[in-house]
Design an enzyme around this catalytic site. Structure first.
Site, PDB file in Angstrom:
ATOM      1  N   SER A  34      -0.815  34.107 -20.249  1.00 40.63           N
ATOM      2  CA  SER A  34      -2.431  34.062 -20.645  1.00 40.63           C
ATOM      3  C   SER A  34      -3.463  32.664 -20.507  1.00 40.63           C
ATOM      4  O   SER A  34      -4.278  32.860 -20.983  1.00 40.63           O
ATOM      5  CB  SER A  34      -1.828  34.976 -21.968  1.00 40.63           C
ATOM      6  OG  SER A  34      -1.825  33.455 -22.745  1.00 40.63           O
ATOM      7  N   SER A 103       5.542  32.481 -22.092  1.00 42.37           N
ATOM      8  CA  SER A 103       5.157  32.683 -22.669  1.00 42.37           C
ATOM      9  C   SER A 103       4.070  34.170 -23.355  1.00 42.37           C
ATOM     10  O   SER A 103       4.922  34.563 -23.660  1.00 42.37           O
ATOM     11  CB  SER A 103       3.118  31.955 -21.656  1.00 42.37           C
ATOM     12  OG  SER A 103       2.662  30.900 -23.261  1.00 42.37           O
ATOM     13  N   PHE A 104       2.702  34.201 -22.820  1.00 41.89           N
ATOM     14  CA  PHE A 104       2.891  35.846 -23.568  1.00 41.89           C
ATOM     15  C   PHE A 104       3.285  36.373 -22.607  1.00 41.89           C
ATOM     16  O   PHE A 104       4.222  37.217 -23.981  1.00 41.89           O
ATOM     17  CB  PHE A 104       1.525  36.095 -23.056  1.00 41.89           C
ATOM     18  CG  PHE A 104       0.943  37.391 -22.487  1.00 41.89           C
ATOM     19  CD1 PHE A 104       0.656  38.356 -23.512  1.00 41.89           C
ATOM     20  CD2 PHE A 104       0.941  37.442 -21.445  1.00 41.89           C
ATOM     21  CE1 PHE A 104       0.356  39.925 -22.854  1.00 41.89           C
ATOM     22  CE2 PHE A 104       0.763  38.416 -20.220  1.00 41.89           C
ATOM     23  CZ  PHE A 104       0.050  39.632 -21.411  1.00 41.89           C
ATOM     24  N   ASP A 224       6.386  20.463 -25.083  1.00 48.63           N
ATOM     25  CA  ASP A 224       5.593  21.884 -24.517  1.00 48.63           C
ATOM     26  C   ASP A 224       4.484  21.687 -26.102  1.00 48.63           C
ATOM     27  O   ASP A 224       4.862  21.728 -27.500  1.00 48.63           O
ATOM     28  CB  ASP A 224       6.230  23.055 -24.762  1.00 48.63           C
ATOM     29  CG  ASP A 224       5.245  24.110 -24.554  1.00 48.63           C
ATOM     30  OD1 ASP A 224       4.000  24.363 -24.869  1.00 48.63           O
ATOM     31  OD2 ASP A 224       5.197  25.654 -23.943  1.00 48.63           O
ATOM     32  N   HIS A 252       4.502  23.208 -21.256  1.00 46.70           N
ATOM     33  CA  HIS A 252       4.772  24.419 -20.603  1.00 46.70           C
ATOM     34  C   HIS A 252       4.813  25.197 -19.771  1.00 46.70           C
ATOM     35  O   HIS A 252       4.851  26.096 -20.231  1.00 46.70           O
ATOM     36  CB  HIS A 252       2.835  24.895 -21.929  1.00 46.70           C
ATOM     37  CG  HIS A 252       3.453  25.920 -22.051  1.00 46.70           C
ATOM     38  ND1 HIS A 252       3.937  27.092 -22.463  1.00 46.70           N
ATOM     39  CD2 HIS A 252       2.536  27.569 -21.607  1.00 46.70           C
ATOM     40  CE1 HIS A 252       3.859  28.051 -22.881  1.00 46.70           C
ATOM     41  NE2 HIS A 252       2.888  28.391 -22.129  1.00 46.70           N
TER      42      HIS A 252
END
Length: 273
Positions: A34, A103-104, A224, A252
């Site tokens: 995101s 992630s998202f 991260d 990340h």
């Protein structure tokens, strides 16, 4: 010059989805993260062609991101994002698929496996949201991004462990992506302050996560600064058939900073019967 981020268009419910479709075989659906100006292509460009040598790879721009429509009045939430994936699978006549979520996208992949169990097989979670955690400085900066080259540079510095990949060219490219018509408007409306609410709304119930029986590969960068490593350790503790791979010297962006190892991990995991 054609834009590689724009690929195929298909109707998903009431709007059109832009998606990449490469290769043949069992289907793997890749769900992006995101970050500001993100698209499926920006997120997965180094993985899609490699995985497409053995599998059919589908990578959509989730609604509100990239080149998928931004319908007026749509609520950006897990229910609508999940519906988009199921509508996409139905439109392409895909009965069952493997899932990769970044992630998202990891939170969404968890939500999909919990709520549409029969449609998904193996699961990969990379730097995933989806469990309880306190908003990090890095995620707050990402979701609170306002467009400028300087802000984008600072953000890329947070995302990547290896500063050598954070070039002026990359910052310019991602900044320009973030200011395309409609991009910042939808992005800024998704995760308003207080942004801890955004983290909480993506959280799945741990009891539901414990019921997941899919073979699961969990991947995280040790350094991260956006999503805590502890998230992946926790997911590994509570998902029955899970394995955890932690990359040292990695932020990340596992799929970019350690692209060859990342792609090999996925290939081995999906090819294993």
């Amino acid at each position: 010059m054609s834009n590689p981020e724009i690929a195929n268009i298909v109707k998903t419910g009431s709007f059109n989805t832009n998606y990449h479709d490469l290769g043949k075989g069992e289907t793997i659906i890749f769900i992006h993260g995101s970050g500001p100006g993100v698209s499926a292509y920006a997120n997965w460009r180094l993985s899609m062609p490699v995985l497409a040598e053995k599998f059919r790879v589908i990578a959509p721009d989730m609604v509100g991101f990239g080149y998928t429509d931004r319908p007026a009045g749509i609520k950006y939430n897990m229910q609508n994002w999940a519906k988009q994936i199921i509508d996409l699978m139905d439109a392409l006549d895909i009965k069952k698929a493997h899932l990769v979520g970044n992630s998202f996208g990891g939170a969404l992949a968890l939500y999909l496996v919990i709520n549409h169990k029969e449609r998904f097989d193996k699961l990969v979670l990379m730097g995933a949201v989806g469990v309880e955690f306190d908003l990090t400085y890095g995620l707050d900066k990402a979701w609170g991004y306002t467009p400028s080259i300087e802000n984008m540079k600072e953000l890329l510095d947070i995302f990547a462990y290896d500063r050598s990949i954070v070039t002026d060219d990359l910052a310019k490219l991602r900044y320009e992506a973030s200011i395309r018509p409609g991009f910042q408007e939808s992005f800024s409306s998704m995760f308003p302050a207080p942004r801890q609410n955004g983290v909480d709304l993506m959280q799945n119930d741990e009891q539901d996560i414990k019921k997941i029986t899919n073979e699961t590969l969990i991947i995280h960068g040790r350094e991260d600064k956006v999503i805590p490593l502890q998230n992946s350790i926790r997911l590994n503790q509570i998902i029955l058939k899970s394995q955890l791979h932690i990359f040292g010297q990695c932020g990340h962006w596992t799929q970019i900073e350690h692209k060859d190892r990342f792609n090999n991990l996925l290939l081995n995991f999906f090819l294993e019967k």
